[in-house]
Design a protein around this motif. Structure first.
Motif, PDB file in Angstrom:
ATOM      1  N   LEU A   1       0.855  -1.180   0.000  1.00 25.64           N
ATOM      2  CA  LEU A   1       0.000   0.000   0.000  1.00 25.64           C
ATOM      3  C   LEU A   1       0.892   1.230   0.000  1.00 25.64           C
ATOM      4  CD1 LEU A   1      -2.535  -1.001   2.818  1.00 25.64           C
ATOM      5  CD2 LEU A   1      -2.744  -1.415   0.363  1.00 25.64           C
ATOM      6  N   LYS A   2       0.745   2.057  -1.036  1.00 26.61           N
ATOM      7  CA  LYS A   2       1.479   3.318  -1.071  1.00 26.61           C
ATOM      8  C   LYS A   2       0.483   4.449  -0.933  1.00 26.61           C
ATOM      9  CE  LYS A   2       4.506   6.330  -3.766  1.00 26.61           C
ATOM     10  NZ  LYS A   2       5.186   6.569  -5.060  1.00 26.61           N
ATOM     11  N   LYS A   3       0.609   5.197   0.150  1.00 23.48           N
ATOM     12  CA  LYS A   3      -0.289   6.316   0.414  1.00 23.48           C
ATOM     13  C   LYS A   3      -0.014   7.453  -0.570  1.00 23.48           C
ATOM     14  CE  LYS A   3      -2.836   9.295   2.739  1.00 23.48           C
ATOM     15  NZ  LYS A   3      -2.553  10.423   1.821  1.00 23.48           N
ATOM     16  N   SER A   4      -1.071   8.097  -1.026  1.00 26.95           N
ATOM     17  CA  SER A   4      -0.932   9.241  -1.924  1.00 26.95           C
ATOM     18  C   SER A   4      -0.295  10.417  -1.187  1.00 26.95           C
ATOM     19  CB  SER A   4      -2.293   9.649  -2.469  1.00 26.95           C
ATOM     20  OG  SER A   4      -3.145  10.048  -1.399  1.00 26.95           O
ATOM     21  N   SER A   5       0.102  11.441  -1.947  1.00 25.57           N
ATOM     22  CA  SER A   5       0.623  12.661  -1.330  1.00 25.57           C
ATOM     23  C   SER A   5      -0.510  13.408  -0.655  1.00 25.57           C
ATOM     24  CB  SER A   5       1.292  13.537  -2.391  1.00 25.57           C
ATOM     25  OG  SER A   5       0.381  13.807  -3.446  1.00 25.57           O
TER      26      SER A   5
END
Length: 343
Positions: A69-73
């Motif tokens: 899971l890569k969180k958005s900016s």
């Protein structure tokens, strides 16, 4: 042995008799995986990924066998959840009981973040927020006394830390005061698999009929919706449509073999979006191109005289065979009920 040890042993023995409520708890099933020049992963089956930003990412890491899971900016919220109460008569098993859950999660690199792990039943929520330094792997445990009037039960992972990357290794939950890994899943088999029956037209409680008008899934089928992912169209409420298989035969996916010479021109089923040489596409019935020979004996003679003219063959015009057959081309067959497993 003191009282706490006796209590812990009783909790352990009780938990060992339960079922894992989390489907695809270690992310083995990815129906949204596509293989072109590289392998691209979407969300794992049964899970729902949401990110308030526009540049978030969900994928899979085959090295660690974990969901990435890569969180958005920005400071918007990212959630990764599963409705673990989606099975028949879940109320009898869960309402009024204690449910415990565990997540094993890693934060690679050097960035730090906060992760919140929750259980929610629509009436009450219990969560545990844990701070991670970069490179740490932690196990987070929570329990929830499920309300007697619970609407559902969800397990939820959340983070608001901008652009943080999380490796979720596994998530599991069961009735009792302790969560155990390795319990058999409450879902027996695979969500989304097709079944068929020749002695009933009523699907079992854990399956939905595919021999009816294509219907939109309700919000009570989030795990199946995650599997279908709009392949056969999306309804007005934004949920996936079930495929309508009435009257169709099944055919193995050609997958480039050219056994199906028209695979490239296959069309979408119903309101679907998938065409070509792909699973779930349709071909209409058709004869293989061929000709029928017409044999005539042209050696006969028409007698001259005053008699009436005799019928003869006009070779300048096209002849054809007589029409024969029914409304379709088919082999001998038995009508069966097709269903799709949802729990």
């Amino acid at each position: 042995m003191n009282f706490n040890e006796i209590l812990n042993n009783d909790d352990l023995l009780f938990a060992m008799q339960q079922r894992n409520l989390v489907y695809n708890y270690n992310f083995l099933n990815y129906s949204n995986k596509t293989i072109d020049t590289v392998v691209t992963y979407g969300h794992p089956d049964g899970w729902v990924y949401q990110d308030a930003g526009t540049d978030g990412l969900i994928s899979f890491d085959p090295t660690t066998n974990s969901c990435i899971l890569k969180k958005s900016s920005g400071n918007g919220l990212m959630t990764f959840s599963q409705a673990i109460s989606e099975f028949p008569r879940w109320q009898d098993l869960l309402q009024g009981k204690t449910v415990s859950a565990t997540i094993v999660i890693e934060v690679p690199g050097t960035s730090s973040c906060e992760v919140t792990f929750s259980l929610s039943d629509g009436k009450n929520v219990n969560n545990n927020s844990v701070f991670f330094d970069g490179g740490e792997t932690k196990e987070i445990n929570i329990s929830l006394n499920v309300s007697e009037k619970a609407n559902n039960l969800e397990v939820i992972i959340e983070s608001s830390t901008s652009e943080i990357v999380l490796y979720v290794h596994k998530v599991y939950a069961n009735v009792g005061n302790v969560a155990l890994e390795g319990l058999p899943c409450i879902v027996e088999g695979t969500i989304g698999e097709r079944k068929q029956y020749m002695s009933t037209d009523i699907p079992p409680a854990v399956e939905l009929s595919l021999c009816t008008t294509s219907i939109e899934l309700s919000n009570s089928y989030k795990r199946l919706n995650s599997f279908l992912n709009g392949k056969f169209g999306v309804g007005q409420n934004g949920n996936s449509l079930l495929p309508d298989m009435r009257g169709y035969f099944s055919r193995a996916w050609d997958n480039g073999a050219k056994t199906d010479p028209d695979a490239a021109t296959r069309t979408a089923l119903g309101e679907g979006i998938v065409t070509g040489d792909n699973v779930g596409t349709v071909e209409e019935d058709e004869f293989k191109e061929h000709t029928h020979g017409l044999l005539f004996d042209l050696s006969g003679q028409i007698p001259a005289g005053t008699a009436a003219a005799l019928a003869s063959i006009n070779k300048a015009l096209t002849s054809k065979t007589e029409k024969i057959g029914g409304a379709e081309t088919r082999g001998k067959n038995i009508s069966e009920l097709y269903t799709m497993k949802w729990a």
